[in-house]
Scaffold this motif. Structure first.
Motif, PDB file in Angstrom:
ATOM      1  N   PHE A  62       0.996  -1.189  -0.059  1.00 57.50           N
ATOM      2  CA  PHE A  62       0.104   0.015   0.046  1.00 57.50           C
ATOM      3  C   PHE A  62       0.661   1.434  -0.094  1.00 57.50           C
ATOM      4  N   LEU A  63       2.022   1.310   0.667  1.00 60.09           N
ATOM      5  CA  LEU A  63       2.885   2.306   0.782  1.00 60.09           C
ATOM      6  C   LEU A  63       3.314   2.555  -0.509  1.00 60.09           C
ATOM      7  N   GLU A  64       3.767   1.572  -1.373  1.00 59.11           N
ATOM      8  CA  GLU A  64       4.020   1.699  -2.694  1.00 59.11           C
ATOM      9  C   GLU A  64       3.096   2.548  -3.678  1.00 59.11           C
ATOM     10  N   LEU A  65       2.006   1.977  -3.484  1.00 60.71           N
ATOM     11  CA  LEU A  65       0.759   2.693  -4.085  1.00 60.71           C
ATOM     12  C   LEU A  65       0.902   4.276  -4.016  1.00 60.71           C
ATOM     13  N   LEU A  66       1.083   4.457  -2.465  1.00 60.11           N
ATOM     14  CA  LEU A  66       1.124   6.103  -2.016  1.00 60.11           C
ATOM     15  C   LEU A  66       2.187   6.655  -2.576  1.00 60.11           C
ATOM     16  N   ASP A  67       3.120   6.076  -2.607  1.00 62.88           N
ATOM     17  CA  ASP A  67       4.461   6.729  -3.446  1.00 62.88           C
ATOM     18  C   ASP A  67       4.379   6.739  -4.922  1.00 62.88           C
ATOM     19  N   GLN A  68       3.424   5.801  -5.453  1.00 58.47           N
ATOM     20  CA  GLN A  68       3.320   6.242  -6.974  1.00 58.47           C
ATOM     21  C   GLN A  68       2.349   7.370  -7.150  1.00 58.47           C
ATOM     22  N   ALA A  69       1.178   7.457  -6.151  1.00 55.73           N
ATOM     23  CA  ALA A  69       0.404   8.637  -6.087  1.00 55.73           C
ATOM     24  C   ALA A  69       0.986   9.862  -6.024  1.00 55.73           C
ATOM     25  N   ARG A  70       2.038   9.893  -5.367  1.00 58.36           N
ATOM     26  CA  ARG A  70       2.837  11.234  -4.858  1.00 58.36           C
ATOM     27  C   ARG A  70       3.564  11.560  -6.174  1.00 58.36           C
ATOM     28  N   GLU A  71       4.120  10.638  -6.946  1.00 56.52           N
ATOM     29  CA  GLU A  71       4.868  10.789  -8.127  1.00 56.52           C
ATOM     30  C   GLU A  71       3.979  11.364  -9.078  1.00 56.52           C
ATOM     31  N   GLU A  72       2.879  10.810  -9.354  1.00 60.69           N
ATOM     32  CA  GLU A  72       1.657  11.137 -10.300  1.00 60.69           C
ATOM     33  C   GLU A  72       1.090  12.256  -9.891  1.00 60.69           C
ATOM     34  N   TYR A  73       0.595  12.521  -8.941  1.00 60.80           N
ATOM     35  CA  TYR A  73      -0.471  13.497  -8.383  1.00 60.80           C
ATOM     36  C   TYR A  73       0.115  14.530  -7.647  1.00 60.80           C
ATOM     37  N   GLY A  74       1.389  14.398  -6.996  1.00 59.30           N
ATOM     38  CA  GLY A  74       1.770  15.159  -6.099  1.00 59.30           C
ATOM     39  C   GLY A  74       1.251  15.123  -4.656  1.00 59.30           C
ATOM     40  N   PHE A  75       1.507  15.951  -3.755  1.00 58.71           N
ATOM     41  CA  PHE A  75       0.922  15.879  -2.348  1.00 58.71           C
ATOM     42  C   PHE A  75      -0.348  16.669  -2.102  1.00 58.71           C
ATOM     43  N   ILE A  76      -0.748  17.514  -3.243  1.00 58.80           N
ATOM     44  CA  ILE A  76      -1.661  18.475  -3.152  1.00 58.80           C
ATOM     45  C   ILE A  76      -2.984  17.574  -3.741  1.00 58.80           C
ATOM     46  N   GLN A  77      -3.528  16.869  -2.765  1.00 60.45           N
ATOM     47  CA  GLN A  77      -4.698  15.938  -2.832  1.00 60.45           C
ATOM     48  C   GLN A  77      -5.927  16.200  -2.007  1.00 60.45           C
ATOM     49  N   ARG A  78      -6.962  16.608  -2.242  1.00 61.19           N
ATOM     50  CA  ARG A  78      -8.012  16.859  -1.276  1.00 61.19           C
ATOM     51  C   ARG A  78      -8.986  15.915  -1.153  1.00 61.19           C
ATOM     52  N   GLY A  79      -9.451  15.435   0.031  1.00 61.67           N
ATOM     53  CA  GLY A  79     -10.477  14.622   0.261  1.00 61.67           C
ATOM     54  C   GLY A  79      -9.813  13.052   0.192  1.00 61.67           C
ATOM     55  N   ALA A  80     -10.587  12.262  -0.546  1.00 62.18           N
ATOM     56  CA  ALA A  80     -10.258  10.896  -0.872  1.00 62.18           C
ATOM     57  C   ALA A  80      -8.817  11.000  -1.490  1.00 62.18           C
ATOM     58  N   ILE A  81      -7.605  10.040  -1.034  1.00 56.80           N
ATOM     59  CA  ILE A  81      -6.503   9.975  -2.135  1.00 56.80           C
ATOM     60  C   ILE A  81      -6.526   9.091  -3.077  1.00 56.80           C
ATOM     61  N   ALA A  82      -6.440   9.514  -4.198  1.00 53.18           N
ATOM     62  CA  ALA A  82      -6.413   9.073  -5.443  1.00 53.18           C
ATOM     63  C   ALA A  82      -5.174   8.000  -5.674  1.00 53.18           C
ATOM     64  N   VAL A  83      -5.171   6.812  -5.959  1.00 55.21           N
ATOM     65  CA  VAL A  83      -3.914   5.910  -6.329  1.00 55.21           C
ATOM     66  C   VAL A  83      -4.077   5.324  -7.680  1.00 55.21           C
ATOM     67  N   PRO A  84      -2.930   5.607  -8.492  1.00 52.69           N
ATOM     68  CA  PRO A  84      -2.924   5.205  -9.805  1.00 52.69           C
ATOM     69  C   PRO A  84      -3.014   3.754 -10.053  1.00 52.69           C
ATOM     70  N   CYS A  85      -4.213   3.044  -9.820  1.00 57.23           N
ATOM     71  CA  CYS A  85      -4.225   1.473  -9.872  1.00 57.23           C
ATOM     72  C   CYS A  85      -5.323   1.129 -10.219  1.00 57.23           C
ATOM     73  N   ARG A  86      -5.662  -0.136 -10.670  1.00 56.73           N
ATOM     74  CA  ARG A  86      -6.903  -0.537 -10.889  1.00 56.73           C
ATOM     75  C   ARG A  86      -7.696  -1.122  -9.605  1.00 56.73           C
ATOM     76  N   PRO A  87      -9.051  -1.049  -9.532  1.00 59.93           N
ATOM     77  CA  PRO A  87      -9.577  -1.282  -8.331  1.00 59.93           C
ATOM     78  C   PRO A  87      -9.301  -2.749  -7.918  1.00 59.93           C
ATOM     79  N   GLN A  88      -8.978  -3.540  -8.948  1.00 58.67           N
ATOM     80  CA  GLN A  88      -8.730  -5.055  -8.440  1.00 58.67           C
ATOM     81  C   GLN A  88      -7.469  -4.971  -7.868  1.00 58.67           C
TER      82      GLN A  88
END
Length: 98
Positions: A62-88
């Motif tokens: 899960f921490l790897e997904l958060l790192d990918q989210a940081r790289e793709e979206y940056g730290f400026i996210q509001r509300g739910a955290i978007a992670v760049p992966c398929r729901p499955q």
């Protein structure tokens, strides 16, 4: 850097879904209880919201997904955290810790 990100999550997450990906529904306060946070898995047009327990903040996958989210979206996210992966993929990670 990921530890800083995790710290921000633990201090408090708002209860509104991030609108960047066309998710304009709000999460009610009862949808995100204390000890949980909202995550949106987004990839190739697939979108799904998850309510996840804080214990996943110590899961390496899960921490790897958060790192990918940081790289793709940056730290400026509001509300739910978007992670760049398929729901499955996120569901598999969540099922693996049970």
């Amino acid at each position: 850097m990921i530890h800083s990100f995790v710290g921000k999550i633990q201090k408090g997450i708002s209860h509104f879904v991030h609108k960047r990906h066309g998710l304009n529904a709000e999460l009610d306060a009862e949808d995100v209880r204390e000890g949980y946070f909202a995550v949106v898995a987004v990839k190739n047009g697939e979108i799904k919201k998850f309510i996840i327990g804080l214990e996943y903040l110590s899961d390496p996958e899960f921490l790897e997904l958060l790192d990918q989210a940081r790289e793709e979206y940056g730290f400026i996210q509001r509300g739910a955290i978007a992670v760049p992966c398929r729901p499955q993929q996120l569901q598999t990670i969540l099922d693996g810790q049970r």
